[in-house]
Structures are given as C-alpha cells and as structure tokens.
Design a protein around this motif. Structure first.
Motif, PDB file in Angstrom:
ATOM      1  N   MET A 149      44.334  51.379  22.199  1.00 40.60           N
ATOM      2  CA  MET A 149      43.878  50.370  23.147  1.00 40.60           C
ATOM      3  C   MET A 149      42.681  50.919  23.927  1.00 40.60           C
ATOM      4  N   THR A 150      41.602  50.143  24.036  1.00 39.31           N
ATOM      5  CA  THR A 150      40.413  50.592  24.746  1.00 39.31           C
ATOM      6  C   THR A 150      40.659  50.587  26.255  1.00 39.31           C
ATOM      7  N   THR A 151      39.748  51.227  26.989  1.00 39.96           N
ATOM      8  CA  THR A 151      39.854  51.241  28.444  1.00 39.96           C
ATOM      9  C   THR A 151      39.802  49.825  29.005  1.00 39.96           C
ATOM     10  N   ILE A 152      38.921  48.982  28.426  1.00 36.02           N
ATOM     11  CA  ILE A 152      38.823  47.592  28.879  1.00 36.02           C
ATOM     12  C   ILE A 152      40.133  46.857  28.648  1.00 36.02           C
ATOM     13  N   ASP A 153      40.726  47.046  27.458  1.00 36.17           N
ATOM     14  CA  ASP A 153      42.000  46.387  27.153  1.00 36.17           C
ATOM     15  C   ASP A 153      43.104  46.861  28.098  1.00 36.17           C
ATOM     16  N   THR A 154      43.107  48.156  28.403  1.00 33.56           N
ATOM     17  CA  THR A 154      44.119  48.702  29.311  1.00 33.56           C
ATOM     18  C   THR A 154      43.977  48.093  30.697  1.00 33.56           C
ATOM     19  N   THR A 155      42.737  47.981  31.158  1.00 34.16           N
ATOM     20  CA  THR A 155      42.492  47.399  32.477  1.00 34.16           C
ATOM     21  C   THR A 155      42.935  45.941  32.522  1.00 34.16           C
ATOM     22  N   ARG A 156      42.605  45.191  31.480  1.00 39.89           N
ATOM     23  CA  ARG A 156      43.025  43.783  31.438  1.00 39.89           C
ATOM     24  C   ARG A 156      44.546  43.671  31.434  1.00 39.89           C
ATOM     25  N   ALA A 157      45.207  44.527  30.659  1.00 37.38           N
ATOM     26  CA  ALA A 157      46.670  44.496  30.589  1.00 37.38           C
ATOM     27  C   ALA A 157      47.285  44.796  31.954  1.00 37.38           C
ATOM     28  N   LEU A 158      46.663  45.717  32.679  1.00 36.34           N
ATOM     29  CA  LEU A 158      47.177  46.078  33.998  1.00 36.34           C
ATOM     30  C   LEU A 158      47.014  44.933  34.985  1.00 36.34           C
ATOM     31  N   TRP A 159      45.887  44.220  34.911  1.00 40.42           N
ATOM     32  CA  TRP A 159      45.703  43.061  35.783  1.00 40.42           C
ATOM     33  C   TRP A 159      46.651  41.928  35.394  1.00 40.42           C
ATOM     34  N   ASP A 160      46.903  41.763  34.097  1.00 39.75           N
ATOM     35  CA  ASP A 160      47.902  40.771  33.670  1.00 39.75           C
ATOM     36  C   ASP A 160      49.270  41.105  34.256  1.00 39.75           C
ATOM     37  N   GLU A 161      49.620  42.374  34.172  1.00 33.58           N
ATOM     38  CA  GLU A 161      50.905  42.829  34.718  1.00 33.58           C
ATOM     39  C   GLU A 161      50.976  42.609  36.228  1.00 33.58           C
ATOM     40  N   SER A 162      49.833  42.665  36.887  1.00 34.78           N
ATOM     41  CA  SER A 162      49.772  42.596  38.352  1.00 34.78           C
ATOM     42  C   SER A 162      49.651  41.184  38.894  1.00 34.78           C
ATOM     43  N   ALA A 163      49.476  40.200  38.028  1.00 33.54           N
ATOM     44  CA  ALA A 163      49.105  38.855  38.485  1.00 33.54           C
ATOM     45  C   ALA A 163      50.100  38.271  39.484  1.00 33.54           C
ATOM     46  N   ALA A 164      51.382  38.312  39.157  1.00 37.77           N
ATOM     47  CA  ALA A 164      52.384  37.705  40.044  1.00 37.77           C
ATOM     48  C   ALA A 164      52.441  38.426  41.383  1.00 37.77           C
ATOM     49  N   ALA A 165      52.402  39.767  41.362  1.00 37.48           N
ATOM     50  CA  ALA A 165      52.463  40.536  42.607  1.00 37.48           C
ATOM     51  C   ALA A 165      51.219  40.305  43.459  1.00 37.48           C
ATOM     52  N   TYR A 166      50.069  40.213  42.804  1.00 35.20           N
ATOM     53  CA  TYR A 166      48.831  39.993  43.542  1.00 35.20           C
ATOM     54  C   TYR A 166      48.828  38.594  44.167  1.00 35.20           C
ATOM     55  N   ASP A 167      49.300  37.606  43.421  1.00 32.69           N
ATOM     56  CA  ASP A 167      49.400  36.249  43.948  1.00 32.69           C
ATOM     57  C   ASP A 167      50.309  36.225  45.174  1.00 32.69           C
ATOM     58  N   GLN A 168      51.441  36.889  45.083  1.00 34.92           N
ATOM     59  CA  GLN A 168      52.375  36.945  46.216  1.00 34.92           C
ATOM     60  C   GLN A 168      51.736  37.649  47.416  1.00 34.92           C
ATOM     61  N   HIS A 169      51.012  38.729  47.150  1.00 36.45           N
ATOM     62  CA  HIS A 169      50.366  39.479  48.228  1.00 36.45           C
ATOM     63  C   HIS A 169      49.354  38.613  48.974  1.00 36.45           C
ATOM     64  N   THR A 170      48.503  37.888  48.246  1.00 46.95           N
ATOM     65  CA  THR A 170      47.470  37.081  48.896  1.00 46.95           C
ATOM     66  C   THR A 170      48.061  35.888  49.640  1.00 46.95           C
ATOM     67  N   ARG A 171      49.218  35.422  49.223  1.00 49.28           N
ATOM     68  CA  ARG A 171      49.871  34.319  49.924  1.00 49.28           C
ATOM     69  C   ARG A 171      50.572  34.800  51.192  1.00 49.28           C
ATOM     70  N   ARG A 172      51.066  36.022  51.147  1.00 51.66           N
ATOM     71  CA  ARG A 172      51.823  36.555  52.278  1.00 51.66           C
ATOM     72  C   ARG A 172      50.915  37.016  53.411  1.00 51.66           C
ATOM     73  N   PHE A 173      49.754  37.540  53.066  1.00 48.27           N
ATOM     74  CA  PHE A 173      48.850  38.115  54.060  1.00 48.27           C
ATOM     75  C   PHE A 173      47.501  37.389  54.026  1.00 48.27           C
ATOM     76  N   GLY A 174      46.873  37.267  55.188  1.00 48.23           N
ATOM     77  CA  GLY A 174      45.671  36.451  55.286  1.00 48.23           C
ATOM     78  C   GLY A 174      44.358  37.187  55.121  1.00 48.23           C
ATOM     79  N   THR A 175      44.390  38.490  54.830  1.00 49.82           N
ATOM     80  CA  THR A 175      43.147  39.259  54.761  1.00 49.82           C
ATOM     81  C   THR A 175      42.173  38.708  53.738  1.00 49.82           C
ATOM     82  N   HIS A 176      42.658  38.381  52.544  1.00 54.53           N
ATOM     83  CA  HIS A 176      41.763  37.904  51.490  1.00 54.53           C
ATOM     84  C   HIS A 176      41.134  36.564  51.867  1.00 54.53           C
TER      85      HIS A 176
END
Length: 279
Positions: free
Chosen positions: A1-28
């Motif tokens: 897996m290339t570095t780009i593919d690894t990064t994309r996979a990590l963001w895919d894995e993070s999507a739900a947690a990131y969505d929850q984070h931005t909804r919970r806190f107003g910084t973004h």
C-alpha cells in the motif's frame, strides 16, 4: 500500500470520530466562520477543499445561501457522511485533486472562492495541489485557508498577550502515558510541514498567487476537546507519527477522567487569503 493509500485509509477510519468531534466542539465552526469573513461578499461558486464530513460546508451554505457549493475530499467515508448529513443544495465529490481530474462541474475559471478550513496543512504535496487548483479559479477568485501556530511559525513573535500561555500539563501527561507503552517520545513530533512567512509566500508565488495573513484567531480548547482530538486516528498519526494511532487513542482515553481540572489551552490560529498576483 502506498503512502497516499495509507493516508486515505486512515482518514476513512477516522471519519466517524472526526464527525463526532466537530459536532461536539465549536472550534472548527469558529475557524470556518473567520474564513468567511475574509472571503468576497457574494462568491458565485465555492469549492470547499477537504470538506471532511461536511461540517465546514454546512456553515458555508448558511453564510452564502445563493452560491453554488462543491465539497471535495479524498476520503470516501468522509464524503458519505457529508452527503448523508447535509441538506440538498451542495454537491459532494470523492476525489483527490492532486492525482485525479477535477470533477466535471469544476470547469476551468469557474471557482470564485476556495475554502480550506483546517485542510491545507494536512496536504504534503501543497505545490502540486495549488498547481491543480489555480486553473479552476476565476480572475478575481480568492483562496482562504487556516494554519495553527504549530505548523505556521512567523519569524516575529506575537506580542503579549497573544503569546501568553501556560505550561502544557496535559501534553506532559500524554507523553508519559506513551512512554509507559515503550515509545521514546518527549514532545509533539508533527509529521506536517512547518511553514514560515518566506516559505508560505514562495509556495503561493510559484502558482501566481499573493498570500496575506488576514486574521489571527485565539483558540481556547478544554482538556476534553484536546483529548477528543487525539481520539481521531488520522490526527493522532500526524502529531505522533512514530506511535501507532491506537496507542495514542488509548493513552488519551486513560487521561479523560483525570484532566478535567486542568486549564484550557490557548493557542493562535492564522487565517490567510491568496489572490492572483496583479501584473
């Protein structure tokens, strides 16, 4: 897996947690709102680059109700959440503008505003991205973007009280937990490019754009918000690239019950504009 593919996979894995984070806190939302204040008053077509789960796009929709808005992200999981949680009237595209052709609606010289709310500094190949973005811009277009002080470091220190800051006890505790797991880490490692004024100017001048700092936003983040940030695998990997994200997440979870009494962290975030260089 290339570095780009690894990064994309990590963001895919993070999507739900990131969505929850931005909804919970107003910084973004505060960051995106600041960028809208720097933007042209009535942009016709907006490109929300690195739109993630749609948190910035939804705010742009409210700020510019008559604009045509396109959200793009290289993470399929982020785009799926954005499409599911954003009202009609916004087009979302799963694409990597560095390696893929721009979506058909984004024709040359069709975009009057590009918004990169907490996204540009995540991109390793910034020059390649700007080279692909610039042909899409109208002659009077503007790019607005943000960069926190840990990735943009001006040569002149900000005057007090902007630089007033307390010792970062929470980070000390997090580092201690990671060392207990066998990781020899003694500070944030930042697997992200650190830009200066000269580097920032050269980056944009290379594609015919002039960049300016339009605002400095002072952010105040509670321990709960910061630990929630480290619970997102992709961001944990950027701050501690030598440590498995799961170990950072576990260390942050262990601290959640013990840091409530710590002071909030105050840090600066820089908001920039970039426009075509006038002859």
């Amino acid at each position: 897996m290339t570095t780009i593919d690894t990064t994309r996979a990590l963001w895919d894995e993070s999507a739900a947690a990131y969505d929850q984070h931005t909804r919970r806190f107003g910084t973004h939302d505060r960051i995106t709102a600041t960028l809208t204040l720097l933007a042209p008053r009535d942009p016709a077509t907006i490109l929300d680059f690195g739109c993630g789960p749609g948190n910035s796009t939804r705010l742009l929709r409210r700020a510019f109700p008559s604009a045509t808005i396109h959200g793009v992200d290289s993470s399929a999981a982020m785009i799926n959440i954005a499409r599911r949680t954003t009202s009609p009237g916004v087009s979302f595209h799963h694409t990597d503008l560095i390696t893929d052709e721009a979506p058909e609606p984004l024709a040359p010289e069709s975009v009057s505003l590009v918004v990169c709310a907490n996204s540009l500094f995540h991109v390793a190949a910034k020059r390649a991205l700007l080279t692909r973005l610039t042909p899409l811009l109208t002659r009077d277009a503007m790019v607005v973007f943000s960069a926190p002080e840990n990735v943009f470091r001006p040569s002149d220190r900000l005057a007090w009280p902007m630089r007033a800051e307390s010792h970062d006890t929470l980070m000390d505790l997090l580092l201690d937990r990671l060392r207990r797991r066998g990781h020899q880490v003694h500070a944030r490692q930042e697997d992200r490019e650190i830009l200066t004024e000269e580097g920032m100017s050269d980056l944009f001048a290379g594609v015919g754009l002039t960049v300016r700092c339009g605002a400095i936003l002072r952010l105040r983040r509670t321990p709960a918000e910061r630990l929630s940030f480290f619970a997102v695998a992709s961001t944990a990997a950027e701050v501690f690239p030598a440590v498995p994200p799961a170990h950072v997440q576990a260390a942050a979870a262990e601290l959640s019950a013990t840091v409530a009494g710590l002071p909030a962290q105050e840090r600066s975030l820089f908001a920039f504009t970039a426009t075509r260089t006038q002859p």
